[in-house]
Design an enzyme around this catalytic site. Sequence first.
Site, PDB file in Angstrom:
ATOM      1  N   ILE A   1       0.818  -1.217   0.000  1.00 31.15           N
ATOM      2  CA  ILE A   1       0.000   0.000   0.000  1.00 31.15           C
ATOM      3  C   ILE A   1       0.845   1.258   0.000  1.00 31.15           C
ATOM      4  O   ILE A   1       0.312   2.365  -0.059  1.00 31.15           O
ATOM      5  CB  ILE A   1      -0.971   0.024   1.208  1.00 31.15           C
ATOM      6  CG1 ILE A   1      -0.217  -0.237   2.507  1.00 31.15           C
ATOM      7  CG2 ILE A   1      -2.115  -0.941   1.007  1.00 31.15           C
ATOM      8  CD1 ILE A   1      -1.116  -0.166   3.732  1.00 31.15           C
TER       9      ILE A   1
ATOM     10  N   ASP B   1       5.100   7.585  11.002  1.00 34.39           N
ATOM     11  CA  ASP B   1       6.523   7.588  10.633  1.00 34.39           C
ATOM     12  C   ASP B   1       7.396   8.290  11.673  1.00 34.39           C
ATOM     13  O   ASP B   1       7.699   9.491  11.564  1.00 34.39           O
ATOM     14  CB  ASP B   1       6.724   8.218   9.247  1.00 34.39           C
ATOM     15  CG  ASP B   1       8.134   7.969   8.724  1.00 34.39           C
ATOM     16  OD1 ASP B   1       8.955   7.396   9.466  1.00 34.39           O
ATOM     17  OD2 ASP B   1       8.415   8.345   7.566  1.00 34.39           O
TER      18      ASP B   1
ATOM     19  N   ASP C   1       9.560  15.127  11.633  1.00 34.73           N
ATOM     20  CA  ASP C   1       9.292  14.795  10.220  1.00 34.73           C
ATOM     21  C   ASP C   1       7.806  15.000   9.915  1.00 34.73           C
ATOM     22  O   ASP C   1       7.200  14.199   9.195  1.00 34.73           O
ATOM     23  CB  ASP C   1       9.713  13.365   9.928  1.00 34.73           C
ATOM     24  CG  ASP C   1       9.996  13.143   8.445  1.00 34.73           C
ATOM     25  OD1 ASP C   1      10.126  14.140   7.698  1.00 34.73           O
ATOM     26  OD2 ASP C   1      10.064  11.971   8.029  1.00 34.73           O
TER      27      ASP C   1
HETATM   28  N1  LIG Z   1      -0.077   2.921   8.840  1.00 38.40           N
HETATM   29  C1  LIG Z   1      -0.160   3.002   7.514  1.00 38.40           C
HETATM   30  N2  LIG Z   1      -1.328   2.753   6.900  1.00 38.40           N
HETATM   31  C2  LIG Z   1      -1.426   2.841   5.556  1.00 38.40           C
HETATM   32  N3  LIG Z   1      -0.402   3.156   4.754  1.00 38.40           N
HETATM   33  C3  LIG Z   1       0.799   3.403   5.320  1.00 38.40           C
HETATM   34  C4  LIG Z   1       0.984   3.354   6.713  1.00 38.40           C
HETATM   35  N4  LIG Z   1       2.262   3.631   6.987  1.00 38.40           N
HETATM   36  C5  LIG Z   1       2.844   3.876   5.812  1.00 38.40           C
HETATM   37  N5  LIG Z   1       1.981   3.743   4.799  1.00 38.40           N
HETATM   38  C6  LIG Z   1       2.262   3.921   3.369  1.00 38.40           C
HETATM   39  O1  LIG Z   1       3.601   3.578   3.133  1.00 38.40           O
HETATM   40  C7  LIG Z   1       4.327   4.673   2.626  1.00 38.40           C
HETATM   41  C8  LIG Z   1       5.726   4.657   3.200  1.00 38.40           C
HETATM   42  O2  LIG Z   1       5.645   4.723   4.595  1.00 38.40           O
HETATM   43  P1  LIG Z   1       6.686   5.594   5.415  1.00 38.40           P
HETATM   44  O3  LIG Z   1       6.594   6.992   5.006  1.00 38.40           O
HETATM   45  O4  LIG Z   1       6.468   5.348   6.846  1.00 38.40           O
HETATM   46  O5  LIG Z   1       8.039   4.948   4.903  1.00 38.40           O
HETATM   47  P2  LIG Z   1       9.484   5.573   4.971  1.00 38.40           P
HETATM   48  O6  LIG Z   1      10.395   4.645   4.251  1.00 38.40           O
HETATM   49  O7  LIG Z   1       9.813   5.873   6.385  1.00 38.40           O
HETATM   50  O8  LIG Z   1       9.266   6.897   4.169  1.00 38.40           O
HETATM   51  P3  LIG Z   1      10.225   8.137   4.049  1.00 38.40           P
HETATM   52  O9  LIG Z   1      10.642   8.154   2.606  1.00 38.40           O
HETATM   53  O10 LIG Z   1       9.360   9.300   4.391  1.00 38.40           O
HETATM   54  O11 LIG Z   1      11.340   7.964   4.981  1.00 38.40           O
HETATM   55  C9  LIG Z   1       3.539   5.876   3.027  1.00 38.40           C
HETATM   56  O12 LIG Z   1       3.721   6.925   2.134  1.00 38.40           O
HETATM   57  C10 LIG Z   1       2.106   5.367   2.970  1.00 38.40           C
HETATM   58  O13 LIG Z   1       1.615   5.438   1.652  1.00 38.40           O
END
Ligand SMILES: Nc1ncnc2c1ncn2[C@@H]1O[C@H](COP(=O)(O)OP(=O)(O)OP(=O)(O)O)[C@@H](O)[C@H]1O
Length: 519
Positions: A259, A398, A380
């Site tokens: 997702i 996040d 963030d």
């Molecule tokens: N709890 C959640 N429920 C639904 N979708 C989620 C959830 N957590 C994350 N996502 C999806 O996953 C994607 C990536 O999550 P997240 O931003 O936490 O990853 P990241 O690798 O830490 O990103 P970043 O590039 O900001 O460091 C988000 O943009 C969102 O679309």
Amino acid sequence: MNVEASQDGSQRGQLLFRRTSAACNMLSDKLQHVRIHSEGSTSQLCAPPPPPGAAAAGAMSQDGGPQLQRDPSILSQQPSQQLLMRGLTIDTTRYPSQSDMACTPDYATPVEQQFHVDYDIGAACQNEDQESRSPAKSPVRHIKRPRHAAGAWPGLEERESEVNSQPSQSQSSGRSQGDGPSTSSKQQTQSGCTFSLPPVAVPPRNKSRFARPHSPATFKNPFLTGGDPDQQHCINSSMPKQLPLVSSLHIKFKVHKEIGSGSFSRVVRATHRLSGLDYAIKRCRDALRRDSDRNRWLQEVQAHAAVGAHPNVVQYFDAWAEPDMEGDMMYIQLELCQESLGSMVATTKDPWRELELIGLMKQMASALAHIHAKGMVHLDVKPDNIYSGLDGAYKLGDFGMATLKHGHWHVEEGDARYLSGELLQGRTSALDKADIFALGASLYELASGSELPKSGPVYQRLRQGKITMLPTFTTQFLNVIKTLMHEDPAQRPSAEAILKLPLCCKAQLPMASVRRTSV
Ligand SMILES: Nc1ncnc2c1ncn2[C@@H]1O[C@H](COP(=O)(O)OP(=O)(O)OP(=O)(O)O)[C@@H](O)[C@H]1O
């Protein structure tokens, strides 16, 4: 054995059945060296001669089991040493002498049919009472067999063979001669017939063969203990490794589609197999090989866990690490949300209304107030990390950048578009106000409907709190945004103060106005 029957052929099957059951009684329980009187002659039941003689005269039954035969010619001989029946060893040297025997003549059954023994004695013995219809009172003493799960313990076969290799107990009581159901797998009947019971579940003796793997380390969460910097980095590559055969992710969850993904992770929707609840499982993109990567992930887990439950924070549930051929795979089990506001903005061009944004501001201020009250900062805050929850509330997620408000840890720079001027200059004395700046920048981006710059003159102006007036929004609202993005962090309101702003107090929480999209 006492059998009464006419010689009517129709009853012969019944007789055979009875005889079979009765023979079981004898063999399993009491002596039984049987003399049979038939057609005026006396014959003795005996074992077929051992190989190679066994090959002759149909010594084996159809299913390969040995077959008892009548052999009148050996009436006067001593019984053979052993009767082999379906793997059961019956030591006939322990039988009573022939003079001890009390046998009932069988006039009904042709010689060939008598004692065609190819039944399972062990099973028959269990059913002895139901099967036997002999009018003679059965002398069988019931042998209680413990219920068990064969093979429930590893090493059971070894244990069983140990027990079976012990010398036979003397014939006496018909009860188990062992030291209780947990250790004895061998039973003796009164006659001395010895047969093995299925193995009883006992723990293995040799514990070293079944030694447990090392317990994983238990970490202290510095976000809970006030931030001892020595506790910050705990995971290292010297941790014990055991490659799992199947990932816990698939054991515990049914994984659906991906997702979302970020620079470090992929997120899938997964249904917990036991509870049936849906979660978002965040997994690192590639197995982590460096300690610094592992610790970054650990810090996110610990920060998110320390935040605890709040209606405007993505709920943390669990986290685990699994060794991989390449390194360590890390997982975080999170509350499932709809897509983030960032991707929603990218896909739908609907401009945000002021009331919607006030509602969002209020909810995010509530989340930040909760986080800051825990002595932590998010660092963030941005539309990409704000989700519309399935319960109709906005959720901050996040925690990869989260740190302690007054810790002396290295502060990583978040997304440049939402980074405050003081952090750009390396000033970290008011980290909570950096979260407030990021919230103001996020609201301004959603209000303007265009992505914020990452550099350039507009970028610099925004860091001075100079924003473009937007015609569809009230001055009151835009002034609040200006205050949130004030150049001086001390002039920015705290999260608590935002909640008390007249604008927020007036506005009804527009929970129902959360923009919904399908997950
Ligand atoms: N709890 C959640 N429920 C639904 N979708 C989620 C959830 N957590 C994350 N996502 C999806 O996953 C994607 C990536 O999550 P997240 O931003 O936490 O990853 P990241 O690798 O830490 O990103 P970043 O590039 O900001 O460091 C988000 O943009 C969102 O679309």
